[in-house]
Design a protein around this motif. Structure first.
Motif, PDB file in Angstrom:
ATOM      1  N   LYS A 178      38.300  35.972  54.434  1.00  0.00           N
ATOM      2  CA  LYS A 178      39.611  36.456  53.982  1.00  0.00           C
ATOM      3  C   LYS A 178      39.575  36.852  52.510  1.00  0.00           C
ATOM      4  O   LYS A 178      40.161  37.858  52.103  1.00  0.00           O
ATOM      5  CB  LYS A 178      40.668  35.381  54.207  1.00  0.00           C
ATOM      6  CG  LYS A 178      40.889  34.988  55.650  1.00  0.00           C
ATOM      7  CD  LYS A 178      41.960  33.915  55.764  1.00  0.00           C
ATOM      8  CE  LYS A 178      42.115  33.421  57.196  1.00  0.00           C
ATOM      9  NZ  LYS A 178      40.924  32.683  57.670  1.00  0.00           N
ATOM     10  N   VAL A 179      38.902  36.034  51.704  1.00  0.00           N
ATOM     11  CA  VAL A 179      38.818  36.323  50.269  1.00  0.00           C
ATOM     12  C   VAL A 179      37.966  37.559  50.035  1.00  0.00           C
ATOM     13  O   VAL A 179      38.305  38.430  49.227  1.00  0.00           O
ATOM     14  CB  VAL A 179      38.249  35.108  49.508  1.00  0.00           C
ATOM     15  CG1 VAL A 179      38.172  35.401  48.012  1.00  0.00           C
ATOM     16  CG2 VAL A 179      39.097  33.874  49.761  1.00  0.00           C
ATOM     17  N   VAL A 180      36.846  37.661  50.749  1.00  0.00           N
ATOM     18  CA  VAL A 180      35.986  38.834  50.637  1.00  0.00           C
ATOM     19  C   VAL A 180      36.745  40.083  51.051  1.00  0.00           C
ATOM     20  O   VAL A 180      36.696  41.119  50.379  1.00  0.00           O
ATOM     21  CB  VAL A 180      34.711  38.667  51.495  1.00  0.00           C
ATOM     22  CG1 VAL A 180      33.943  39.983  51.586  1.00  0.00           C
ATOM     23  CG2 VAL A 180      33.824  37.575  50.918  1.00  0.00           C
ATOM     24  N   ASP A 181      37.474  39.997  52.155  1.00  0.00           N
ATOM     25  CA  ASP A 181      38.248  41.143  52.637  1.00  0.00           C
ATOM     26  C   ASP A 181      39.255  41.594  51.595  1.00  0.00           C
ATOM     27  O   ASP A 181      39.447  42.792  51.367  1.00  0.00           O
ATOM     28  CB  ASP A 181      38.952  40.759  53.941  1.00  0.00           C
ATOM     29  CG  ASP A 181      39.868  41.855  54.448  1.00  0.00           C
ATOM     30  OD1 ASP A 181      39.371  42.971  54.670  1.00  0.00           O
ATOM     31  OD2 ASP A 181      41.069  41.595  54.613  1.00  0.00           O
ATOM     32  N   LEU A 182      39.884  40.641  50.933  1.00  0.00           N
ATOM     33  CA  LEU A 182      40.874  40.960  49.898  1.00  0.00           C
ATOM     34  C   LEU A 182      40.218  41.683  48.728  1.00  0.00           C
ATOM     35  O   LEU A 182      40.701  42.715  48.253  1.00  0.00           O
ATOM     36  CB  LEU A 182      41.541  39.667  49.420  1.00  0.00           C
ATOM     37  CG  LEU A 182      42.764  39.783  48.528  1.00  0.00           C
ATOM     38  CD1 LEU A 182      43.946  40.319  49.311  1.00  0.00           C
ATOM     39  CD2 LEU A 182      43.106  38.421  47.927  1.00  0.00           C
ATOM     40  N   LEU A 183      39.084  41.152  48.257  1.00  0.00           N
ATOM     41  CA  LEU A 183      38.404  41.741  47.106  1.00  0.00           C
ATOM     42  C   LEU A 183      37.674  43.033  47.457  1.00  0.00           C
ATOM     43  O   LEU A 183      37.476  43.895  46.603  1.00  0.00           O
ATOM     44  CB  LEU A 183      37.410  40.725  46.524  1.00  0.00           C
ATOM     45  CG  LEU A 183      38.025  39.470  45.899  1.00  0.00           C
ATOM     46  CD1 LEU A 183      36.946  38.452  45.573  1.00  0.00           C
ATOM     47  CD2 LEU A 183      38.799  39.823  44.634  1.00  0.00           C
ATOM     48  N   ALA A 184      37.277  43.158  48.720  1.00  0.00           N
ATOM     49  CA  ALA A 184      36.505  44.325  49.145  1.00  0.00           C
ATOM     50  C   ALA A 184      37.303  45.612  49.087  1.00  0.00           C
ATOM     51  O   ALA A 184      36.717  46.696  49.030  1.00  0.00           O
ATOM     52  CB  ALA A 184      35.977  44.113  50.562  1.00  0.00           C
ATOM     53  N   THR A 185      38.627  45.512  49.100  1.00  0.00           N
ATOM     54  CA  THR A 185      39.451  46.726  49.057  1.00  0.00           C
ATOM     55  C   THR A 185      39.233  47.509  47.762  1.00  0.00           C
ATOM     56  O   THR A 185      39.485  48.707  47.714  1.00  0.00           O
ATOM     57  CB  THR A 185      40.947  46.374  49.201  1.00  0.00           C
ATOM     58  OG1 THR A 185      41.320  45.451  48.165  1.00  0.00           O
ATOM     59  CG2 THR A 185      41.227  45.746  50.555  1.00  0.00           C
ATOM     60  N   ASN A 186      38.752  46.807  46.695  1.00  0.00           N
ATOM     61  CA  ASN A 186      38.503  47.476  45.416  1.00  0.00           C
ATOM     62  C   ASN A 186      37.021  47.535  45.062  1.00  0.00           C
ATOM     63  O   ASN A 186      36.667  47.828  43.917  1.00  0.00           O
ATOM     64  CB  ASN A 186      39.261  46.760  44.282  1.00  0.00           C
ATOM     65  CG  ASN A 186      40.763  46.861  44.441  1.00  0.00           C
ATOM     66  OD1 ASN A 186      41.280  47.936  44.747  1.00  0.00           O
ATOM     67  ND2 ASN A 186      41.466  45.762  44.251  1.00  0.00           N
ATOM     68  N   ALA A 187      36.148  47.241  46.025  1.00  0.00           N
ATOM     69  CA  ALA A 187      34.714  47.202  45.751  1.00  0.00           C
ATOM     70  C   ALA A 187      34.031  48.484  46.212  1.00  0.00           C
ATOM     71  O   ALA A 187      34.483  49.148  47.148  1.00  0.00           O
ATOM     72  CB  ALA A 187      34.083  45.997  46.442  1.00  0.00           C
ATOM     73  N   ASP A 188      32.941  48.821  45.535  1.00  0.00           N
ATOM     74  CA  ASP A 188      32.121  49.972  45.934  1.00  0.00           C
ATOM     75  C   ASP A 188      30.941  49.542  46.800  1.00  0.00           C
ATOM     76  O   ASP A 188      30.493  50.284  47.667  1.00  0.00           O
ATOM     77  CB  ASP A 188      31.585  50.690  44.689  1.00  0.00           C
ATOM     78  CG  ASP A 188      32.694  51.233  43.806  1.00  0.00           C
ATOM     79  OD1 ASP A 188      33.497  52.039  44.313  1.00  0.00           O
ATOM     80  OD2 ASP A 188      32.772  50.840  42.629  1.00  0.00           O
ATOM     81  N   ILE A 189      30.423  48.334  46.541  1.00  0.00           N
ATOM     82  CA  ILE A 189      29.295  47.794  47.298  1.00  0.00           C
ATOM     83  C   ILE A 189      29.593  46.335  47.620  1.00  0.00           C
ATOM     84  O   ILE A 189      29.966  45.563  46.734  1.00  0.00           O
ATOM     85  CB  ILE A 189      27.981  47.896  46.501  1.00  0.00           C
ATOM     86  CG1 ILE A 189      27.677  49.355  46.135  1.00  0.00           C
ATOM     87  CG2 ILE A 189      26.817  47.296  47.290  1.00  0.00           C
ATOM     88  CD1 ILE A 189      26.505  49.517  45.191  1.00  0.00           C
ATOM     89  N   ILE A 190      29.443  45.961  48.880  1.00  0.00           N
ATOM     90  CA  ILE A 190      29.632  44.569  49.306  1.00  0.00           C
ATOM     91  C   ILE A 190      28.302  44.065  49.848  1.00  0.00           C
ATOM     92  O   ILE A 190      27.731  44.660  50.756  1.00  0.00           O
ATOM     93  CB  ILE A 190      30.731  44.439  50.377  1.00  0.00           C
ATOM     94  CG1 ILE A 190      32.072  44.959  49.843  1.00  0.00           C
ATOM     95  CG2 ILE A 190      30.881  42.985  50.793  1.00  0.00           C
ATOM     96  CD1 ILE A 190      32.455  46.307  50.363  1.00  0.00           C
TER      97      ILE A 190
END
Length: 415
Positions: A42-54
């Motif tokens: 859930k936390v990754v999903d939240l932060l991933a919205t503004n990420a270029d590389i996960i």
């Protein structure tokens, strides 16, 4: 002054300009702070919205993350949770062991739920290792042996090597045929992971997110050995699993449930084998995404959380599943351990000692109201706010998110 040179002179002596050290971009890291299943996805999903590389840095398909987006529940085991973000690249690092049939089965299941074009957005390190079907079979046999034996380490080790798994059957030709088929499908995704990460860190202002699998107490070096996983799932695994220097580690977020859970056997000081444990298990839907096994449940253990912070250096915490505590009259929090009547200032490495500790609890009043509709700090009951503040003050790390449900919208930002 005669015989002296300025720093500028030194930098340009002989017409040569000395290089400046380029640290590069900082990565954001999300790690589990307990025994896993904390809600990292859930936390990754939240932060991933503004990420270029996960990036995924370690573990295998034995770890499971659940992400709920627009009412659809996605289950990820090998694919980074951030692959939901169609504008980002997902990277599986060298520290991950890949079961190819599992990877494609997982992708197929999530495609049916709406995941699109994942193979065009996935890069896999050419240094990542492959795990085969027979590896998983051996792992299961080893688990049975560990549970059946009497705990005498030397004899157990000797028996394990002597037996050499005589009942193991391997379809060599069948597995080879499947691996060759998957090799062709995966070939376009494979790149040199070290150079990919270096370019991402230094070539531009990319926002890079790293999601850890498993959790601090399952780390092979710092976890509750021997009941651990086979990788470093603390912050050091980010460097070794992706091939990046420590200087590129930026924010490190620890994810912790508002209570504690554990799968399988091993010491669990705050476990509640009673109606409280049953309530947490039922309300929290505590069974594994990967294994389906029920999780043991107990009160939040701050000794464990402090220990995880010591190793990882958390800069912020995400406190998930607060809503599971909504119906309780009172809530206990484990704040210290006692051994033979004396408080001990450490988390024991020896499991026999951990089995014997007594827990000191702080008792707090429950808020007895539904928090699932809360979307701001102000929406939470005062007693729930007090519980959150108690946790962050005790650990010395700010709580930056509070989870009150499954969906992305249920993560309340506190900063």
């Amino acid at each position: 002054m005669s015989g002296t040179r300025s720093s500028n002179d030194r930098n340009t002596a002989g017409g040569h300009k000395r290089p400046r050290h380029d640290v590069g971009n900082k990565v954001i890291v999300v790690l589990g702070a307990q025994w896993g299943d904390e809600g990292k996805g859930k936390v990754v999903d939240l932060l991933a919205t503004n990420a270029d590389i996960i990036c995924r840095c370690q573990g295998g398909n034995n770890a499971g993350h659940t992400v709920v987006v627009e009412g659809k529940e996605y289950d990820f085991h090998l694919l980074p949770s951030g692959i939901i973000n169609s504008k980002a690249i997902s990277f599986i690092g060298n520290g991950v062991v890949i079961h190819l049939p599992g990877l494609f089965e997982e992708a197929e299941k999530n495609e049916k739920k709406g995941l699109k074009d994942w193979e065009k957005r996935l890069i896999i390190s050419d240094r990542a290792h492959i795990v085969c079907d027979f590896h998983q079979a051996v792992d299961g046999l080893q688990e049975v042996q560990r549970q059946a034996q009497d705990g005498k380490k030397f004899k157990n080790l000797a028996h394990q090597h002597q037996s050499m798994f005589p009942n193991l059957e391997v379809d060599i030709e069948g597995q080879l045929k499947k691996l060759k088929m998957y090799a062709e499908k995966i070939r376009p995704m494979v790149r040199d992971g070290v150079y990919f990460m270096f370019e991402a860190l230094h070539g531009s202002t990319k926002k890079i997110l790293v999601e850890g699998a498993n959790a601090a107490l399952l780390d092979i070096d710092f976890g509750t050995y021997p009941f651990v996983t086979s990788s470093n799932c603390t912050v050091g695994g980010v460097c070794t699993g992706l091939g990046i220097p420590p200087q590129n580690i930026g924010e490190v977020y620890g994810v912790v449930k508002a209570y504690t859970t554990r799968v399988g056997i091993g010491a669990f000081p705050t476990e509640q084998i009673n109606e409280i444990g049953n309530l947490l298990q039922t309300r929290g839907h505590e069974w594994g995404v990967t294994t389906g096994r029920k999780r043991r449940c107990g009160w939040l253990d701050l000794v464990i959380l402090r220990y995880a912070h010591m190793i990882n250096g958390f800069t912020g915490l995400a406190l998930t599943k607060l809503d599971i505590l909504d119906s309780l009259d009172e809530i206990k929090v484990g704040v210290a351990y006692r051994l033979n009547g004396k408080r001990i200032p450490y988390f024991p490495a020896n499991q026999e000692i951990l089995q014997k500790v007594e827990v000191e609890y702080e008792v707090m009043p429950g808020w007895k109201s539904d928090t699932t509709g809360a979307r701001r700090w102000e929406d939470l009951p005062a007693k729930a706010q007090n519980y959150i503040r108690f946790v962050e003050n005790h650990i010395g790390v700010p709580v930056k998110w509070v989870g009150v449900g499954k969906s992305r919208e249920s993560m309340i930002e506190l900063f």
